[in-house]
Design an enzyme around this catalytic site. Structure first.
Site, PDB file in Angstrom:
ATOM      1  N   GLN A   1       2.824  86.204  52.082  1.00 58.68           N
ATOM      2  CA  GLN A   1       1.639  86.854  52.648  1.00 58.68           C
ATOM      3  C   GLN A   1       1.982  88.229  53.172  1.00 58.68           C
ATOM      4  O   GLN A   1       2.964  88.410  53.902  1.00 58.68           O
ATOM      5  CB  GLN A   1       1.064  86.007  53.774  1.00 58.68           C
ATOM      6  CG  GLN A   1       0.043  85.017  53.269  1.00 58.68           C
ATOM      7  CD  GLN A   1      -0.763  84.423  54.401  1.00 58.68           C
ATOM      8  OE1 GLN A   1      -0.386  83.383  54.931  1.00 58.68           O
ATOM      9  NE2 GLN A   1      -1.870  85.060  54.761  1.00 58.68           N
TER      10      GLN A   1
ATOM     11  N   GLU B   1       0.569  90.679  55.626  1.00 62.56           N
ATOM     12  CA  GLU B   1      -0.467  90.602  56.662  1.00 62.56           C
ATOM     13  C   GLU B   1      -0.071  91.324  57.949  1.00 62.56           C
ATOM     14  O   GLU B   1      -0.571  90.989  59.019  1.00 62.56           O
ATOM     15  CB  GLU B   1      -0.863  89.143  56.932  1.00 62.56           C
ATOM     16  CG  GLU B   1       0.278  88.172  57.174  1.00 62.56           C
ATOM     17  CD  GLU B   1      -0.211  86.735  57.393  1.00 62.56           C
ATOM     18  OE1 GLU B   1      -1.413  86.500  57.526  1.00 62.56           O
ATOM     19  OE2 GLU B   1       0.662  85.842  57.453  1.00 62.56           O
TER      20      GLU B   1
ATOM     21  N   HIS C   1      -2.267  77.216  60.461  1.00 64.31           N
ATOM     22  CA  HIS C   1      -3.312  77.270  61.492  1.00 64.31           C
ATOM     23  C   HIS C   1      -4.081  75.964  61.650  1.00 64.31           C
ATOM     24  O   HIS C   1      -5.036  75.906  62.412  1.00 64.31           O
ATOM     25  CB  HIS C   1      -4.293  78.401  61.188  1.00 64.31           C
ATOM     26  CG  HIS C   1      -3.706  79.762  61.442  1.00 64.31           C
ATOM     27  ND1 HIS C   1      -3.306  80.193  62.683  1.00 64.31           N
ATOM     28  CD2 HIS C   1      -3.427  80.777  60.590  1.00 64.31           C
ATOM     29  CE1 HIS C   1      -2.824  81.421  62.599  1.00 64.31           C
ATOM     30  NE2 HIS C   1      -2.877  81.798  61.329  1.00 64.31           N
TER      31      HIS C   1
ATOM     32  N   ASP D   1      -4.874  88.656  60.030  1.00 68.70           N
ATOM     33  CA  ASP D   1      -3.715  89.181  60.761  1.00 68.70           C
ATOM     34  C   ASP D   1      -3.513  90.671  60.509  1.00 68.70           C
ATOM     35  O   ASP D   1      -3.138  91.419  61.429  1.00 68.70           O
ATOM     36  CB  ASP D   1      -2.453  88.407  60.357  1.00 68.70           C
ATOM     37  CG  ASP D   1      -2.354  87.097  61.129  1.00 68.70           C
ATOM     38  OD1 ASP D   1      -2.366  87.151  62.368  1.00 68.70           O
ATOM     39  OD2 ASP D   1      -2.293  86.038  60.499  1.00 68.70           O
TER      40      ASP D   1
HETATM   41  C1  3PY Z   1      -5.107  85.951  57.497  1.00 71.12           C
HETATM   42  O1  3PY Z   1      -6.229  86.400  57.207  1.00 71.12           O
HETATM   43  O2  3PY Z   1      -4.351  86.457  58.327  1.00 71.12           O
HETATM   44  C2  3PY Z   1      -4.635  84.759  56.840  1.00 71.12           C
HETATM   45  O3  3PY Z   1      -3.498  84.402  56.990  1.00 71.12           O
HETATM   46  C3  3PY Z   1      -5.581  83.926  56.061  1.00 71.12           C
HETATM   47  O4  3PY Z   1      -5.743  82.709  56.742  1.00 71.12           O
HETATM   48 MG    MG Z   2      -2.555  85.188  58.667  1.00 70.65          MG
END
Ligand code: 3PY
Ligand code: MG
Length: 255
Positions: free
Chosen positions: A148, A150, A46, A176
């Site tokens: 991750q 998410e 990001h 996310d």
């Molecule tokens: C999220 O919260 O989606 C992340 O990837 C942290 O930046």
């Molecule tokens: Mg994210």
């Protein structure tokens, strides 16, 4: 014995607190270290970090005894390999929604026999070949490959993802995940907290580490209680924004 950044000298578990540096500034990385953060989150998803810029931030983090964490822009081979080769010690890979993707990240992020990471002894990730023997095993043990979680899909596939051999932990992305659940940025929402806590408990039960982007409030408290080890407590852009807004408010508020 290989160094475990999630343990203290006595072998007890240690929680790590990170600042995300979105500005790309090596000076802000230094400031984060001088202020006492343990980890710096270098964002290639990001933020506009180039590989050279990210490498300079890794060097600044190391100079101030912080652990450099690189969040890759994706889960392709070059994303993961580059993050490792510039010296990222914790590699966070976004949007790993299923076991096949998790397996791919291990293939790219760990040396044989765990994965198929590309090898160049002259790279910064291998300390330019300066270190002696045992490098493959040592680097596999001392770099942390963390997908991750998410999306709703990832949460529903969590058992299969956690079963993939070679992963070191998971990282919850509440931004996310909340969006995908239709409750965008409702970080106090009990449904979001429940999903985060349940994934973290499962990871901890398997002896893996767990992290989350949270630094205060019920989500932070609940995930800390559930045993999470790594917290991204905020970003330089947020801290700057809040500071600047407060100054402007003070200056202009009574006009
Ligand atoms: C999220 O919260 O989606 C992340 O990837 C942290 O930046
Ligand atoms: Mg994210």
């Amino acid at each position: 014995m290989f160094k475990n950044i999630f343990k203290d000298e006595k072998g007890n578990s240690k929680k790590l607190y990170a600042c995300s540096v979105i500005t790309g500034s090596t000076r802000v990385v230094e400031l984060a270290g001088l202020c006492g953060f343990d980890v710096v989150w270098i964002d290639m998803e990001h933020a506009s970090s180039t590989l050279d810029g990210a490498e300079r931030m890794v060097i600044a983090a190391e100079a101030h005894d912080m652990i450099p964490l690189v969040r890759t822009s994706g889960y392709r081979r070059e994303h993961i390999l580059h993050a490792l080769e510039i010296g990222g010690q914790i590699i966070v890979v976004p949007m790993v929604n299923d076991a096949d993707t998790a397996r791919e990240t291990v293939a790219y992020g760990k040396f044989s026999p765990v994965g198929r990471r590309g090898f160049n002894r002259g790279s910064r990730g291998l300390r330019f070949g300066v270190d002696g023997d045992n490098w493959m095993e040592r680097v596999n043990a001392e770099t942390w490959l963390i997908p991750q979680i998410e999306t709703v899909e990832a949460v529903s596939n969590i058992d299969d993802i956690l079963a993939v051999e070679g992963l070191d932990g998971i990282f919850i992305g509440p931004g996310d995940l909340s969006s995908d659940m239709g409750i965008q940025a409702q970080f106090d929402n009990p449904r979001l907290i429940e999903n985060a806590v349940s994934c973290i408990r499962k990871a901890k039960a398997m002896g893996l580490v767990a992290g989350i982007f949270a630094g205060e409030g019920p989500l932070f408290e609940a995930t800390r209680e559930a045993g999470a080890d790594l917290f991204i407590a905020g970003s330089d852009s947020k801290i700057l924004r809040e500071g600047m807004q407060a100054v402007v408010q003070q200056l202009k508020g009574s006009d």
